[in-house]
Structure formats: structure tokens, C-alpha cells
Motif scaffolding. Structure first.
Motif, short mmCIF file in Angstrom:
data_model
loop_
_atom_site.label_atom_id
_atom_site.label_comp_id
_atom_site.label_asym_id
_atom_site.label_seq_id
_atom_site.Cartn_x
_atom_site.Cartn_y
_atom_site.Cartn_z
N MET A 58 -64.78 22.21 1.69
CA MET A 58 -65.08 21.38 0.50
C MET A 58 -66.39 20.64 0.70
O MET A 58 -66.63 20.05 1.75
N ASN A 59 -67.22 20.69 -0.34
CA ASN A 59 -68.50 20.01 -0.29
C ASN A 59 -68.30 18.55 -0.70
O ASN A 59 -67.50 18.25 -1.57
N ASN A 60 -69.01 17.65 -0.06
CA ASN A 60 -68.82 16.23 -0.38
C ASN A 60 -69.91 15.65 -1.26
O ASN A 60 -69.97 14.45 -1.46
N GLN A 61 -70.79 16.52 -1.78
CA GLN A 61 -71.82 16.03 -2.69
C GLN A 61 -71.69 16.71 -4.04
O GLN A 61 -71.33 17.87 -4.14
N THR A 62 -72.00 15.95 -5.08
CA THR A 62 -72.07 16.53 -6.41
C THR A 62 -73.30 15.99 -7.13
O THR A 62 -73.98 15.10 -6.62
N PHE A 63 -73.56 16.60 -8.28
CA PHE A 63 -74.72 16.20 -9.07
C PHE A 63 -74.23 15.55 -10.36
O PHE A 63 -73.33 16.08 -11.03
N GLY A 64 -74.81 14.44 -10.72
CA GLY A 64 -74.43 13.75 -11.95
C GLY A 64 -75.64 13.36 -12.78
O GLY A 64 -76.74 13.19 -12.26
N ILE A 65 -75.41 13.24 -14.08
CA ILE A 65 -76.45 12.73 -14.99
C ILE A 65 -75.84 11.61 -15.85
O ILE A 65 -74.72 11.75 -16.34
N ILE A 66 -76.60 10.53 -15.98
CA ILE A 66 -76.32 9.56 -17.05
C ILE A 66 -77.19 10.02 -18.22
O ILE A 66 -78.42 9.99 -18.15
N GLU A 83 -72.06 11.15 -3.38
CA GLU A 83 -71.32 11.64 -2.22
C GLU A 83 -69.97 10.92 -2.08
O GLU A 83 -69.88 9.69 -2.21
N LYS A 84 -68.97 11.72 -1.86
CA LYS A 84 -67.62 11.21 -1.64
C LYS A 84 -66.79 12.42 -1.19
O LYS A 84 -67.15 13.56 -1.52
N GLU A 85 -65.67 12.20 -0.52
CA GLU A 85 -64.82 13.33 -0.17
C GLU A 85 -64.34 14.00 -1.47
O GLU A 85 -63.88 13.32 -2.39
N GLY A 86 -64.48 15.31 -1.55
CA GLY A 86 -64.08 16.02 -2.76
C GLY A 86 -64.89 15.57 -3.97
O GLY A 86 -64.36 15.36 -5.06
N ALA A 87 -66.20 15.44 -3.78
CA ALA A 87 -67.07 14.80 -4.77
C ALA A 87 -67.02 15.45 -6.16
O ALA A 87 -67.02 14.73 -7.16
N VAL A 88 -67.00 16.78 -6.22
CA VAL A 88 -67.04 17.45 -7.53
C VAL A 88 -65.85 16.99 -8.38
O VAL A 88 -66.02 16.55 -9.52
N LYS A 89 -64.66 17.07 -7.83
CA LYS A 89 -63.47 16.69 -8.59
C LYS A 89 -63.43 15.17 -8.83
O LYS A 89 -63.10 14.72 -9.94
N ALA A 90 -63.78 14.41 -7.82
CA ALA A 90 -63.73 12.94 -7.95
C ALA A 90 -64.65 12.47 -9.08
O ALA A 90 -64.28 11.59 -9.87
N TRP A 91 -65.84 13.05 -9.16
CA TRP A 91 -66.79 12.64 -10.22
C TRP A 91 -66.33 13.13 -11.58
O TRP A 91 -66.41 12.42 -12.57
N ARG A 92 -65.78 14.34 -11.65
CA ARG A 92 -65.27 14.82 -12.95
C ARG A 92 -64.06 13.98 -13.40
O ARG A 92 -63.89 13.71 -14.59
N ASP A 93 -63.23 13.57 -12.45
CA ASP A 93 -62.09 12.70 -12.80
C ASP A 93 -62.59 11.36 -13.35
O ASP A 93 -62.04 10.84 -14.32
#
Ligand code: GDP
Length: 138
Positions: free
Chosen positions: A1-9, A77-87
Motif C-alpha cells: 500500500m502506498n502512503n501518498q496520494t494527490f489532492g486538489i482544492i 501522506e498518511k497510512e492508506g492515503a488514497v482511501k483516507a483522502w477519498r473518505d
């Protein structure tokens, strides 16, 4: 599992003065911000970013909107970043998003829904590289 994701405001949230509120929520949710900048996309850059949606009926409106004003791009960055940010963002359509999510609180419509988040580790890597060089990620 990757711990980084990409986000946009997205531009709607920037226009509404919600950059600070959304960054506060990111901090409160335990993400580390590894990169962050304000960018004003050209139409071509928005089309490149959303190329997977090229055939969708909303593509022209989406890319026009995304290039209409500045937005904030981020590496989170967070553990399980993709899902955490989408949540934290909530469902695509703010009307159907859960209470407490960013899209519920700050989104206006399915088109102008305040935030973007990568949908997989693979796309997170591609999207991060679209906006940031390695030197810009701390
Ligand atoms: P996301 O991963 O939740 O952002 O959703 P998608 O990947 O399905 O769509 C990408 C973006 O396109 C969404 O965040 C919306 O801004 C926009 N979008 C998706 N579906 C629609 C739609 O039916 N109408 C409009 N106007 N925009 C849409």
C-alpha cells in the motif's frame, strides 16, 4: 500500500475562500502535507490531467471549470492515503456525500465539488508526477 496520494482544492473552493478551512481539516485528519502549491491550469493542462474522462459528456465543462481560476495541488501522506483522502472528501456529488465530508461541507454540485483525490496508488503516482518534481516533495 502506498502512503501518498494527490489532492486538489478545486477552483470553486479557492474562490469561496475555503483553502484554509480545507487545510485545517487535512491537518485534523492526520495527513502530513509533503508538497503544496497554487496553480492556475491552462485548458490544455486541465485536459491532460483529466484525459481518462475525454469521452465523457461532462469533459468540456470539467476542464473549463478546472482552468477557470487557481487551484491548490497537494501531496498528502498518511497510512492508506488514497482511501483516507477519498473518505475525507466524500462522494463525488456533494448532495449524496456523508455529513462531515469535505464535499458535503464545501462542494456546490457534482461538477463543482471542492476537491479532487486520486482513485488508486497507480494514479496517485501519475498525478503527483504531473504537478511536482521530486525536489518539490519533502
Ligand atoms: P471523483 O473521483 O469522485 O472526483 O469522480 P470521477 O473520477 O468520476 O469524476 C471526476 C470529476 O469529474 C468529478 O470530481 C466531478 O468534478 C466531475 N464529474 C463527474 N461526474 C460528473 C457529472 O455527471 N457531471 C458533471 N458536471 N461533472 C462530473
Amino acid at each position: 500500500m502506498n502512503n501518498q496520494t494527490f489532492g486538489i482544492i478545486k477552483p470553486d473552493a479557492v474562490r469561496a475562500g475555503n483553502i484554509g478551512n480545507i487545510i485545517q481539516r487535512i491537518n485534523d485528519s492526520g495527513f502530513k502535507i509533503r508538497a503544496l502549491k497554487l496553480v492556475h491550469l491552462t485548458l490544455k493542462e486541465a485536459e491532460g490531467f483529466y484525459a481518462v474522462h475525454r469521452e465523457r459528456p461532462f469533459f468540456a465543462g470539467l476542464t473549463e471549470f478546472m482552468s477557470s481560476a487557481p487551484c491548490v495541488v497537494m501531496v498528502l501522506e498518511k497510512e492508506g492515503a488514497v482511501k483516507a483522502w477519498r473518505d475525507l472528501m466524500g462522494a463525488t456529488d456533494p448532495a449524496g456525500a456523508e455529513e462531515g465530508t469535505l464535499r458535503k461541507e464545501f462542494g456546490d454540485s457534482v461538477g463543482e465539488n471542492a476537491t479532487h483525490g486520486s482513485d488508486s496508488d497507480e494514479n496517485a503516482a501519475i498525478e503527483i508526477a504531473y504537478f511536482f518534481s521530486n525536489l518539490e516533495i519533502v
